[in-house]
Scaffold this active site. Structure first.
Site, PDB file in Angstrom:
ATOM      1  N   THR A 204      -1.877  -2.361   2.813  1.00 49.35           N
ATOM      2  CA  THR A 204      -2.611  -3.534   3.279  1.00 49.35           C
ATOM      3  C   THR A 204      -3.992  -3.137   3.801  1.00 49.35           C
ATOM      4  OG1 THR A 204      -0.541  -4.575   3.944  1.00 49.35           O
ATOM      5  CG2 THR A 204      -2.543  -5.442   4.931  1.00 49.35           C
ATOM      6  N   ARG A 232       9.252 -13.054  -1.264  1.00 44.39           N
ATOM      7  CA  ARG A 232       9.050 -12.523   0.090  1.00 44.39           C
ATOM      8  C   ARG A 232       7.577 -12.546   0.488  1.00 44.39           C
ATOM      9  NH1 ARG A 232       5.932  -8.020   2.381  1.00 44.39           N
ATOM     10  NH2 ARG A 232       6.955  -7.410   4.326  1.00 44.39           N
ATOM     11  N   VAL A 233       7.307 -12.969   1.715  1.00 37.47           N
ATOM     12  CA  VAL A 233       5.964 -12.945   2.278  1.00 37.47           C
ATOM     13  C   VAL A 233       6.032 -12.209   3.609  1.00 37.47           C
ATOM     14  CG1 VAL A 233       4.068 -14.330   3.196  1.00 37.47           C
ATOM     15  CG2 VAL A 233       5.307 -15.110   1.165  1.00 37.47           C
ATOM     16  N   THR A 254      -1.171  -3.522   9.638  1.00 32.20           N
ATOM     17  CA  THR A 254      -0.655  -3.016   8.374  1.00 32.20           C
ATOM     18  C   THR A 254       0.665  -2.326   8.654  1.00 32.20           C
ATOM     19  OG1 THR A 254      -0.963  -1.425   6.580  1.00 32.20           O
ATOM     20  CG2 THR A 254      -2.083  -0.934   8.643  1.00 32.20           C
TER      21      THR A 254
END
Length: 335
Positions: A204, A232-233, A254
Site C-alpha cells: 500500500t 474483500r476490502v 499500510t
C-alpha cells in the site's frame, strides 16, 4: 563575551526551533523487506521512485498549491510504478483480477473521498479525489465508482494494464501453498494460516502533506492482499482506519487492513494527539502496539501541523521518505 552570548542564543534557538519542519511524508508499504534479499539494482529503483514521489509532491508545496494536490502528486507517481502494490503494481485476487482501493481526506474541513473495487481506473487516488470534490458522497465502490470516474473524465484503461509478472507469480506461490496445506481460505479468529504469507508484503502507498497555509491532507492507495477472496476490502479506503486528516494531524497506514479497521487506527492516532497531548511518534507507536497485540502488523506515517513526522512500523521494513520545507529529502527502507 559577544561570541559566548551568540552561541547561547543559537543554542536556545535550536532548542525551540531547531527541529526540522517536514512538509511531506510518504510510504510505499511495509512487510518482510530485508536488505539481504534485495539486489542493489532493485533497491536503487525503489529509492529513485520514492525520491520522485517526494520531489513531485514538494514541488506542489513550493508552488503554493494545496496539500491535497501534493498528496495526489506523490501517490500518482507510486500508482504508476509496478514496484508498489497500488495502481500498476497491484496484486491479484484469488480469481486473477486486480481490484484497487483508495481514499483521501482534507484536514481543513474534514472532507473526504474513497473508492473500492476498481478494475479499470488508472489512478484510484484521482477517483477518490473526484468523489470528495465532485459528489455529495464519501465512498463509491465497484461499477458505480467506475462509471462515476468515467463521467469525470478520468483515465480508463484495459484491466490488462495492471498485469505484472511478479504479482502474478506471487499469486501462484500463495495458491500452491494453499493447495498443499489443503486449507482454502482457512481463516481462524482473524488469523491467516502460514501459507497465506508466502508473499508477506503490504505494498500500500500513502502520503501526508502540509501546505503553506497550514492545511494537512492525507491519502492512501492499494491493490489489497494477494489471493483475497469474496470482494474483500481492507482499511485503505476507509476513513478513520487507513486514512485520516484534521486540522492537527494527518495519517496514512499500510498493513494487515482488518486490524486497522478494528482499531480505527488512523483516527485513534489523531485522538491521542488531540485529547491526550501525545506527540506523533508516541501516538503512532501506541496504536501500532495495539495492532500488534491483536495479531496484526504493518506501519503508518503521520505529520502534524507543526511539521513533526512519524514513520512507525512493526515489520522488517517499510518503504518510506520525507522532505523538509527546505527541500531536504530523506529515504529509508529497512528497520
Amino acid at each position: 563575551m559577544k561570541k559566548i552570548l551568540l552561541l547561547f542564543l543559537v543554542s536556545i534557538s535550536m532548542f525551540f526551533y531547531g527541529q526540522k519542519k517536514y512538509v511531506v511524508v510518504i510510504h510505499g508499504g511495509a512487510g518482510t523487506i530485508l536488505k539481504k534479499e534485495m539486489s542493489p539494482e532493485l533497491e536503487q529503483k525503489y529509492r529513485d521512485k520514492l525520491k520522485e514521489a517526494l520531489t513531485k509532491s514538494y514541488e506542489k508545496i513550493k508552488e503554493g498549491k494545496s496539500s491535497l494536490e501534493a498528496v495526489e502528486a506523490a501517490i500518482v507517481v507510486m500508482e504508476d510504478s509496478p514496484l508498489f502494490n497500488a495502481g500498476k503494481g497491484a496484486v491479484f485476487t484469488s480469481d486473477g483480477r486486480n481490484e484497487l482501493d483508495a481514499s483521501v481526506m482534507y484536514g481543513k474541513d474534514k472532507s473526504a473521498g474513497a473508492v473500492a473495487g476498481l478494475t479499470v481506473v488508472k489512478n484510484p487516488i484521482k477517483a477518490a479525489l473526484a468523489v470528495m470534490q465532485k459528489s455529495e458522497h464519501v465512498m463509491m465502490i465497484g461499477k458505480g465508482a467506475e462509471q462515476f470516474s468515467k463521467n469525470q473524465g478520468l483515465e480508463i484503461v484495459n484491466p490488462k494494464y495492471f498485469w505484472t509478472q511478479h504479482r502474478w507469480d506471487a499469486l501462484q506461490k500463495v495458491k500452491k501453498a494453499e493447495l498443499k496445506a489443503n486449507q482454502p481460505n482457512a481463516f481462524n479468529n482473524y488469523h491467516c494460516p502460514s501459507y497465506y504469507w508466502v508473499d508477506r508484503k503490504f505494498g500500500t502507498v500513502g502520503c501526508v502533506a502540509l501546505d503553506k497555509e497550514g492545511n494537512i491532507a492525507a491519502g492512501t492507495s492499494t491493490g489489497g492482499m494477494t489471493n483475497k477472496k469474496y470482494g474483500r476490502v481492507g482499511d485503505a479506503p476507509i476513513i478513520g482506519a487507513g486514512t485520516y486528516a484534521d486540522e492537527n494531524i494527518g495519517i496514512s497506514g499500510t498493513g494487515w487492513g482488518e486490524f486497522y479497521i478494528r482499531t480505527s487506527a488512523a483516527r485513534t492516532v489523531a485522538a491521542k494527539y488531540e485529547y491526550q497531548n501525545k506527540d506523533v511518534k508516541t501516538a503512532t507507536e501506541e496504536v501500532m502496539l495495539e495492532i500488534e497485540k491483536l495479531g496484526g502488523d504493518g506501519g503508518m506515517i503521520a505529520l502534524d501541523k507543526n511539521g513533526n513526522v512519524a514513520m512507525t512500523f512493526n515489520t522488517e521494513g517499510m518503504y518510506r521518505g520525507m522532505v523538509t520545507e527546505d527541500g531536504e529529502i530523506t529515504i529509508e527502507i529497512y528497520k
